[in-house]
Design a protein around this motif. Sequence first.
Motif, PDB file in Angstrom:
ATOM      1  N   ASP A   1     -94.723 -43.837 -56.055  1.00  0.00           N
ATOM      2  CA  ASP A   1     -94.989 -45.276 -55.992  1.00  0.00           C
ATOM      3  C   ASP A   1     -96.277 -45.519 -55.215  1.00  0.00           C
ATOM      4  O   ASP A   1     -96.432 -45.036 -54.083  1.00  0.00           O
ATOM      5  CB  ASP A   1     -93.843 -46.015 -55.299  1.00  0.00           C
TER       6      ASP A   1
ATOM      7  N   GLY B   1     -93.896 -53.307 -59.963  1.00  0.00           N
ATOM      8  CA  GLY B   1     -93.031 -54.266 -59.293  1.00  0.00           C
ATOM      9  C   GLY B   1     -93.835 -55.241 -58.460  1.00  0.00           C
ATOM     10  O   GLY B   1     -94.859 -54.898 -57.880  1.00  0.00           O
TER      11      GLY B   1
ATOM     12  N   GLY C   1     -91.746 -61.109 -61.093  1.00  0.00           N
ATOM     13  CA  GLY C   1     -92.082 -59.749 -61.503  1.00  0.00           C
ATOM     14  C   GLY C   1     -91.708 -59.408 -62.908  1.00  0.00           C
ATOM     15  O   GLY C   1     -91.770 -58.268 -63.319  1.00  0.00           O
ATOM     16  N   SER C   2     -91.320 -60.361 -63.728  1.00  0.00           N
ATOM     17  CA  SER C   2     -90.864 -60.017 -65.080  1.00  0.00           C
ATOM     18  C   SER C   2     -92.013 -60.054 -66.058  1.00  0.00           C
ATOM     19  O   SER C   2     -93.054 -60.617 -65.779  1.00  0.00           O
ATOM     20  CB  SER C   2     -89.779 -60.991 -65.514  1.00  0.00           C
TER      21      SER C   2
ATOM     22  N   ASP D   1     -85.520 -49.014 -61.545  1.00  0.00           N
ATOM     23  CA  ASP D   1     -85.196 -50.394 -61.236  1.00  0.00           C
ATOM     24  C   ASP D   1     -86.433 -51.286 -61.171  1.00  0.00           C
ATOM     25  O   ASP D   1     -86.344 -52.455 -60.848  1.00  0.00           O
ATOM     26  CB  ASP D   1     -84.450 -50.473 -59.896  1.00  0.00           C
ATOM     27  N   LEU D   2     -87.586 -50.727 -61.478  1.00  0.00           N
ATOM     28  CA  LEU D   2     -88.794 -51.540 -61.511  1.00  0.00           C
ATOM     29  C   LEU D   2     -88.819 -52.367 -62.794  1.00  0.00           C
ATOM     30  O   LEU D   2     -88.288 -51.950 -63.827  1.00  0.00           O
ATOM     31  CB  LEU D   2     -90.040 -50.659 -61.441  1.00  0.00           C
ATOM     32  N   PRO D   3     -89.445 -53.550 -62.766  1.00  0.00           N
ATOM     33  CA  PRO D   3     -89.471 -54.402 -63.959  1.00  0.00           C
ATOM     34  C   PRO D   3     -90.340 -53.822 -65.059  1.00  0.00           C
ATOM     35  O   PRO D   3     -91.154 -52.942 -64.835  1.00  0.00           O
ATOM     36  CB  PRO D   3     -90.061 -55.717 -63.435  1.00  0.00           C
TER      37      PRO D   3
ATOM     38  N   THR E   1     -96.565 -52.977 -56.537  1.00  0.00           N
ATOM     39  CA  THR E   1     -96.188 -51.559 -56.571  1.00  0.00           C
ATOM     40  C   THR E   1     -96.307 -51.032 -57.992  1.00  0.00           C
ATOM     41  O   THR E   1     -95.746 -51.610 -58.926  1.00  0.00           O
ATOM     42  CB  THR E   1     -94.751 -51.349 -56.073  1.00  0.00           C
TER      43      THR E   1
ATOM     44  N   ARG F   1     -98.249 -48.502 -53.555  1.00  0.00           N
ATOM     45  CA  ARG F   1     -98.040 -49.888 -53.135  1.00  0.00           C
ATOM     46  C   ARG F   1     -99.350 -50.456 -52.569  1.00  0.00           C
ATOM     47  O   ARG F   1     -99.873 -49.971 -51.574  1.00  0.00           O
ATOM     48  CB  ARG F   1     -96.945 -49.979 -52.077  1.00  0.00           C
TER      49      ARG F   1
END
Length: 572
Positions: free
Chosen positions: A530, A404, A571-572, A469-471, A413, A532
């Motif tokens: 995660d 992310g 972030g995509s 929910d992370l890309p 992240t 970060r």
Amino acid sequence: MRLVGDERGASEVVGAILVFGLLVMLLSIIQLQAVPNANAGVEYEHSQAAQGDLDRLDESIDRTVETGNSEGVGVQLGTQYPTRLVTFNPPPPQGSLRTENRRALRIDNASASGPASVLLDGRELQYHSHSLVYEADYNEYDNAARRVSEVGIGYNEFRDGTVVRTQPFIDGATIELVTFNRSFEAQSSGSKLIEPTDVSGPATTVPVENAAANESIRIEVPTALDNETWSEALDDERVENGGHVESFGVNETTDRLVVHLEPGVTYDLRMADVGFGEADSEEPLYMVPSPESEGPASVDVGREGSVSVEVRDKYNNPVGGVDLTAELAPGNGTIANGTASGTVVNVSTNASGIATVRYDAPNGFDAEVVRFSPADDDSTLQPRDALVLTGFAGDQSVVMRGAGGGADTNQLTLRVQNLGEKREVLGVELNSAKEVTATEVAARSGLSGTLAGIGDDLFDLGELVVGSDLPEVNQVGASNISYAPGEITGLAVNNGSSTDSTTLTAPQGAGPDFVAADGLPTLGVGEVADLRFTFNENYEVGGSKLFVAEITVYYTGGQSETYQVQFAGDGS
């Protein structure tokens, strides 16, 4: 007529009295001198025989520590005098073998890697122990040895000095500490069968190092010996003589020998606790994935294999007869113990402290966990659960499950899953962090001129599973393009139950920057966490901007993983 006295019998009476007196005197001399001398000889011979029996008992104790198998030894604790018709014997001498003076052994600043790190993590550990003492209450022989076994040394005490009879507890890089933590006493004027019992054993060898850098491992053992005797015993183990003992001394206030070992050396630590007769075993303390499993992630997809844990006590030795529950989670395969099968089965540790279930893996790309936990709610096991990952074969890594980021931010992240044994983050290395524009992409031979084409040309390695929910993330191999964020300045780890962070200085090309202290939470078996990262400046994405980064993370157990990510617009 005058009567004359008859004295013909007087000489015989006087002679009888004299003979009787001589006999009494002779018997007195025999009773006072000959009998004690003869008894002293009997006692001396017994003392030599008892020392031989105790030598064999020492050998039996060593075998118990080494193998866990008990072997009783007959010991002539006391003796009997021969029967005498006229003279008298004192009561027969009794000998006693007993424990006394229960005091503490301490180990400090010792750290182990692997399973034993649950216990040996640099903190001070304390173990109680008795001295094991043999002595005989002789009537005549007054130079008999009082035989003593302390933690790490054995010796004989005489009236005029002490003779050390065993190698001390440190021998080169090997440390062996055997305690007698159970009270025991045997007393007799004859023989007794003495059977050593492995309260904790057989001894497991655990490699340890000094936990704090440049600080020595400190070992304190209770002792009745003086500093001079220990100086002679440890002379060959001094650093200047080729050993690893930096310094030592007897604290006369606490009656402890304090030894400091040379830092930077890996030592083989062996510990055991020995009792006698029907002594209770040491309580279980912790549980770890067992080498009996076919690897930490032991069973390949679509196959059957074994999954095991080992239960150990505070001496790092196996504990048998511990009842456990094995549960498969999330439960796509099945586990079995004998004829019982399903997703939950009961199992007990064997004499080697190992509990094993069979696992039938599904034909899917799944990483599953068998959770072992104590069946008894009052169990002393800490932590209460041990997780053994299944589903893959070979050396397992910490894989990326998602990433992310965002526009105009200085953070990235990574969501990772640990497919191997429990690990800690040791450090990070920034390999590259780049902002790539459409013009720069178009200028590179063979690449599309649009950001949409990058996925087909430069990053066409497919999407990783996200499940969150992370890309979505693609791996990337871009290089030689100028970058904006020059270094990683911070790292935070969130494993779901705890979060912590540390400050770093990891510029590109400068090599890894390692985490100070132990403030970051660990990644358990199969755990998702995660990571970060904070850069020293913001990066841009969106429009004509693409951000790519490559970061290497170093974990305990010699594991390192390089993660490559790209973001093309929010972030995509």
